[in-house]
Design a protein around this motif. Structure first.
Motif, PDB file in Angstrom:
ATOM      1  N   PRO A 101     -32.068 -15.117  11.072  1.00 12.21           N
ATOM      2  CA  PRO A 101     -33.308 -15.658  11.635  1.00 12.21           C
ATOM      3  C   PRO A 101     -34.517 -14.811  11.255  1.00 12.21           C
ATOM      4  N   ALA A 102     -35.645 -15.475  11.107  1.00 14.25           N
ATOM      5  CA  ALA A 102     -36.884 -14.752  10.839  1.00 14.25           C
ATOM      6  C   ALA A 102     -37.237 -13.897  12.048  1.00 14.25           C
ATOM      7  N   PRO A 103     -37.794 -12.727  11.847  1.00 16.61           N
ATOM      8  CA  PRO A 103     -38.135 -11.861  12.985  1.00 16.61           C
ATOM      9  C   PRO A 103     -39.217 -12.486  13.849  1.00 16.61           C
ATOM     10  N   TRP A 104     -39.101 -12.254  15.143  1.00 17.80           N
ATOM     11  CA  TRP A 104     -40.107 -12.758  16.070  1.00 17.80           C
ATOM     12  C   TRP A 104     -41.372 -11.928  15.944  1.00 17.80           C
ATOM     13  N   SER A 105     -42.497 -12.588  16.103  1.00 17.16           N
ATOM     14  CA  SER A 105     -43.773 -11.884  16.185  1.00 17.16           C
ATOM     15  C   SER A 105     -44.702 -12.683  17.082  1.00 17.16           C
ATOM     16  N   ALA A 106     -45.656 -12.025  17.671  1.00 14.49           N
ATOM     17  CA  ALA A 106     -46.596 -12.693  18.565  1.00 14.49           C
ATOM     18  C   ALA A 106     -47.535 -13.558  17.742  1.00 14.49           C
ATOM     19  N   SER A 107     -47.395 -14.865  17.880  1.00 14.97           N
ATOM     20  CA  SER A 107     -48.226 -15.772  17.086  1.00 14.97           C
ATOM     21  C   SER A 107     -48.800 -16.901  17.933  1.00 14.97           C
ATOM     22  N   GLY A 108     -48.687 -16.766  19.257  1.00 17.08           N
ATOM     23  CA  GLY A 108     -49.167 -17.817  20.136  1.00 17.08           C
ATOM     24  C   GLY A 108     -50.672 -17.818  20.295  1.00 17.08           C
ATOM     25  N   HIS A 109     -51.171 -18.883  20.894  1.00 12.23           N
ATOM     26  CA  HIS A 109     -52.615 -19.018  21.110  1.00 12.23           C
ATOM     27  C   HIS A 109     -52.899 -18.828  22.598  1.00 12.23           C
ATOM     28  N   PRO A 110     -53.681 -17.821  22.954  1.00 18.06           N
ATOM     29  CA  PRO A 110     -53.941 -17.571  24.384  1.00 18.06           C
ATOM     30  C   PRO A 110     -54.660 -18.727  25.074  1.00 18.06           C
ATOM     31  N   GLY A 111     -55.313 -19.605  24.277  1.00 17.59           N
ATOM     32  CA  GLY A 111     -56.005 -20.726  24.880  1.00 17.59           C
ATOM     33  C   GLY A 111     -55.072 -21.756  25.492  1.00 17.59           C
ATOM     34  N   LEU A 112     -53.774 -21.648  25.190  1.00 18.95           N
ATOM     35  CA  LEU A 112     -52.804 -22.593  25.751  1.00 18.95           C
ATOM     36  C   LEU A 112     -52.151 -22.082  27.024  1.00 18.95           C
ATOM     37  N   LEU A 113     -52.521 -20.898  27.450  1.00 15.28           N
ATOM     38  CA  LEU A 113     -51.920 -20.348  28.664  1.00 15.28           C
ATOM     39  C   LEU A 113     -52.177 -21.221  29.890  1.00 15.28           C
ATOM     40  N   GLU A 114     -53.285 -21.955  29.882  1.00 13.93           N
ATOM     41  CA  GLU A 114     -53.606 -22.810  31.030  1.00 13.93           C
ATOM     42  C   GLU A 114     -52.632 -23.976  31.175  1.00 13.93           C
ATOM     43  N   LEU A 115     -51.796 -24.225  30.133  1.00 10.79           N
ATOM     44  CA  LEU A 115     -50.853 -25.341  30.201  1.00 10.79           C
ATOM     45  C   LEU A 115     -49.430 -24.907  30.530  1.00 10.79           C
ATOM     46  N   VAL A 116     -49.127 -23.620  30.425  1.00 12.12           N
ATOM     47  CA  VAL A 116     -47.747 -23.187  30.595  1.00 12.12           C
ATOM     48  C   VAL A 116     -47.436 -22.933  32.069  1.00 12.12           C
ATOM     49  N   GLY A 117     -46.137 -22.831  32.328  1.00 11.42           N
ATOM     50  CA  GLY A 117     -45.697 -22.571  33.684  1.00 11.42           C
ATOM     51  C   GLY A 117     -45.164 -23.822  34.357  1.00 11.42           C
ATOM     52  N   PRO A 118     -44.941 -23.774  35.681  1.00 12.28           N
ATOM     53  CA  PRO A 118     -44.335 -24.914  36.389  1.00 12.28           C
ATOM     54  C   PRO A 118     -45.310 -26.065  36.608  1.00 12.28           C
ATOM     55  N   TRP A 119     -44.783 -27.273  36.413  1.00 13.73           N
ATOM     56  CA  TRP A 119     -45.491 -28.500  36.756  1.00 13.73           C
ATOM     57  C   TRP A 119     -44.550 -29.365  37.585  1.00 13.73           C
ATOM     58  N   HIS A 120     -45.128 -30.260  38.358  1.00 15.50           N
ATOM     59  CA  HIS A 120     -44.308 -31.092  39.240  1.00 15.50           C
ATOM     60  C   HIS A 120     -44.533 -32.568  38.928  1.00 15.50           C
ATOM     61  N   TRP A 121     -43.438 -33.255  38.675  1.00 13.37           N
ATOM     62  CA  TRP A 121     -43.442 -34.712  38.540  1.00 13.37           C
ATOM     63  C   TRP A 121     -42.865 -35.239  39.852  1.00 13.37           C
ATOM     64  N   GLY A 122     -43.790 -35.593  40.774  1.00 13.76           N
ATOM     65  CA  GLY A 122     -43.343 -35.861  42.129  1.00 13.76           C
ATOM     66  C   GLY A 122     -42.763 -34.579  42.703  1.00 13.76           C
ATOM     67  N   PRO A 123     -41.571 -34.626  43.293  1.00 16.69           N
ATOM     68  CA  PRO A 123     -40.972 -33.422  43.860  1.00 16.69           C
ATOM     69  C   PRO A 123     -40.170 -32.605  42.833  1.00 16.69           C
ATOM     70  N   MET A 124     -40.047 -33.135  41.600  1.00 15.16           N
ATOM     71  CA  MET A 124     -39.245 -32.448  40.594  1.00 15.16           C
ATOM     72  C   MET A 124     -40.072 -31.415  39.857  1.00 15.16           C
ATOM     73  N   VAL A 125     -39.398 -30.367  39.394  1.00 12.35           N
ATOM     74  CA  VAL A 125     -40.072 -29.253  38.730  1.00 12.35           C
ATOM     75  C   VAL A 125     -39.746 -29.267  37.234  1.00 12.35           C
ATOM     76  N   GLU A 126     -40.791 -29.213  36.408  1.00 16.91           N
ATOM     77  CA  GLU A 126     -40.631 -29.054  34.967  1.00 16.91           C
ATOM     78  C   GLU A 126     -41.427 -27.829  34.536  1.00 16.91           C
ATOM     79  N   THR A 127     -40.866 -27.054  33.631  1.00 17.36           N
ATOM     80  CA  THR A 127     -41.551 -25.859  33.150  1.00 17.36           C
ATOM     81  C   THR A 127     -42.085 -26.109  31.748  1.00 17.36           C
ATOM     82  N   ALA A 128     -43.344 -25.802  31.532  1.00 15.45           N
ATOM     83  CA  ALA A 128     -43.976 -25.951  30.228  1.00 15.45           C
ATOM     84  C   ALA A 128     -44.092 -24.580  29.574  1.00 15.45           C
ATOM     85  N   ARG A 129     -43.814 -24.540  28.288  1.00 14.85           N
ATOM     86  CA  ARG A 129     -43.974 -23.305  27.524  1.00 14.85           C
ATOM     87  C   ARG A 129     -44.437 -23.665  26.117  1.00 14.85           C
ATOM     88  N   VAL A 130     -44.980 -22.702  25.428  1.00 11.86           N
ATOM     89  CA  VAL A 130     -45.429 -22.906  24.059  1.00 11.86           C
ATOM     90  C   VAL A 130     -44.436 -22.223  23.126  1.00 11.86           C
TER      91      VAL A 130
END
Length: 456
Positions: A348-377
């Protein structure tokens, strides 16, 4: 890349064992990875005799029905050029036949209900006539179009004629000029040229051979005419693996290897399907695509692993042999591909930090009704849940605050980011479903409203 000597000895042993146990006069094979041919092997002689000329990677064999994949790609190039649509009736492009009402897509996927073989003598062993001879013989449908998968060689004769009608020249001229020549496949031809193996039948109860006939199949040629070498066919495997040299878009290639119709065999689980010209397999969760081939005197196999490159996606195998029938071809195809994956795993190619900090507002837990979905980039994708599980999917950005689903239930569906007047994210709208930061957030415009008494 260069394989280790241990790996090449293993692969050579697999091929030699298959040649002896399958009583194959000769067999050649190749493995591709990363767009390159990384191993070839050859065992036996072109005429099956101990003192005959040894086979090698420049020996031509008939590829049989792998020919269909070249015809299919040429048809999809017409579609991408805007010259036809897959939902078009065949008769709109080739008028005056009993096949007029089936669609181009149904012909490509063997779902047009057409008969498998011709009305005349065994077409694979007798010289073929022209298009008028084929259509005038009474070929037609066995089943209602679209009802089921029913493999049809006649259907690919029809697609070859479609290419001729659009281009004003022979189907092979189209395939040669648009595919073979740009890909450097100079040893792929309609008839044997140069070093070529003799097509042979091996007696089932004795070690004796019978030469098989070879001819021009005429209007049926697009179903299985082509001859090739292991080196040329390996280039086609890299094409299927994604290295299309700009001759086909990545989206169209992906469309061609989607399972359109399952191959239903009573009493068996579904492991095979057919796409737009390519066969597709799903064995133990691992998907691959390609095609098999058989003509009197020859068998052939092309298979390429699909999926992420780090998991072996793009690895491919080609096998060619000059025998009419053998039970070992499927096994040696699988064993060679597995041998490469197991003994030479992709680093595998080595991991490196290549994410965009502007997407941090979208990550983390979200709720579809009472169900929990986690968003990540992950890389360039927003991932909601676990793709392959439930309704988990990856999403690609297609506009400001607009994403498009790539997997499962949400493939092609829009994901919109809704914002408050101050610009902060309020909620997500996924194909009209609302995902909120807290379950049924009353401030997030939940359809149907939220009970004023709240949770109790």
């Amino acid at each position: 890349m260069t394989l280790t000597s241990i790996t090449t000895r293993h692969l050579d042993h697999v091929l030699a064992t298959a040649q002896r146990e399958g009583r194959l006069p000769s067999v050649v094979a190749g493995l591709v990875r990363g767009g390159s041919l990384v191993w070839t092997g050859a065992v036996g002689t072109v005429d099956g005799r101990a003192d005959g000329r040894p086979a090698d990677d420049d020996t031509q064999y008939r590829m049989g029905s792998i020919t269909k994949t070249f015809v299919a790609v040429a048809v999809l190039r017409l579609r991408d050029a805007g010259r036809l649509d897959l939902t078009d009736r065949f008769g709109a492009h080739v008028p005056g036949t009993a096949l007029a009402d089936v669609t181009v897509e149904q012909l490509l996927t063997h779902s047009a209900g057409l008969q498998a073989e011709t009305e005349g003598p065994w077409w694979e062993r007798t010289p073929g006539g022209g298009w008028e001879d084929l259509t005038g013989s009474g070929v037609g449908q066995r089943f209602r179009a679209g009802r089921r998968f029913h493999y049809t060689n006649v259907g690919y004769g029809a697609l070859g004629r479609l290419l001729e009608e659009h281009h004003g020249r022979g189907w092979f001229d189209v395939v040669h000029d648009e595919l073979l020549e740009p890909l450097g496949m100079s040893r792929t031809t309609t008839r044997p040229t140069g070093s070529a193996a003799q097509g042979l039948a091996v007696h089932p109860f004795a070690d004796v051979l019978l030469p098989e006939p070879e001819h021009d199949a005429g209007a049926m040629a697009p179903a299985g005419q082509l001859w090739t070498t292991v080196t040329d066919l390996a280039r086609w495997a890299t094409f299927l693996g994604g290295d299309t040299a700009g001759l086909l878009s990545a989206d169209t290639l992906a469309e061609m290897v989607e399972p359109h119709h399952v191959v239903d065999e009573p009493g068996k689980a579904w492991t095979g399907a057919h796409g737009l010209g390519f066969q597709v397999w799903n064995v133990d969760g691992r998907r691959s695509a390609g095609h098999g081939g058989s003509m009197p005197g020859f068998l052939a196999s092309l298979r390429v692993a699909l999926g992420d490159e780090a998991a072996g996606g793009g690895d491919g195998v080609v096998v060619l042999t000059n025998t009419t029938a053998s039970s070992v071809l499927r096994g040696v195809t699988t064993d060679l591909l597995a041998g490469l994956a197991e003994r030479e795993p992709v680093t595998p190619a080595p991991w490196s930090a290549s994410g965009h900090p502007g997407l941090l507002e979208l990550v983390g837990p979200w709720h579809w009704g009472p169900m929990v979905e986690t968003a990540r980039v992950v890389g360039e994708h927003l991932v909601l849940g676990e793709p392959g599980t439930g309704r988990g999917s990856r999403f690609r950005r297609v506009g400001d605050d607009l994403w498009e689903g790539l997997d499962g239930y949400h493939t092609g569906e829009p994901l919109r980011v809704l914002r408050r007047p101050d610009g902060t994210v309020s909620h997500l709208d996924l194909a009209t479903f609302r995902l909120t930061r807290t379950p049924y957030d009353p401030d997030a415009d939940v359809p149907g409203g939220v009970d004023e008494a709240g949770w109790a």
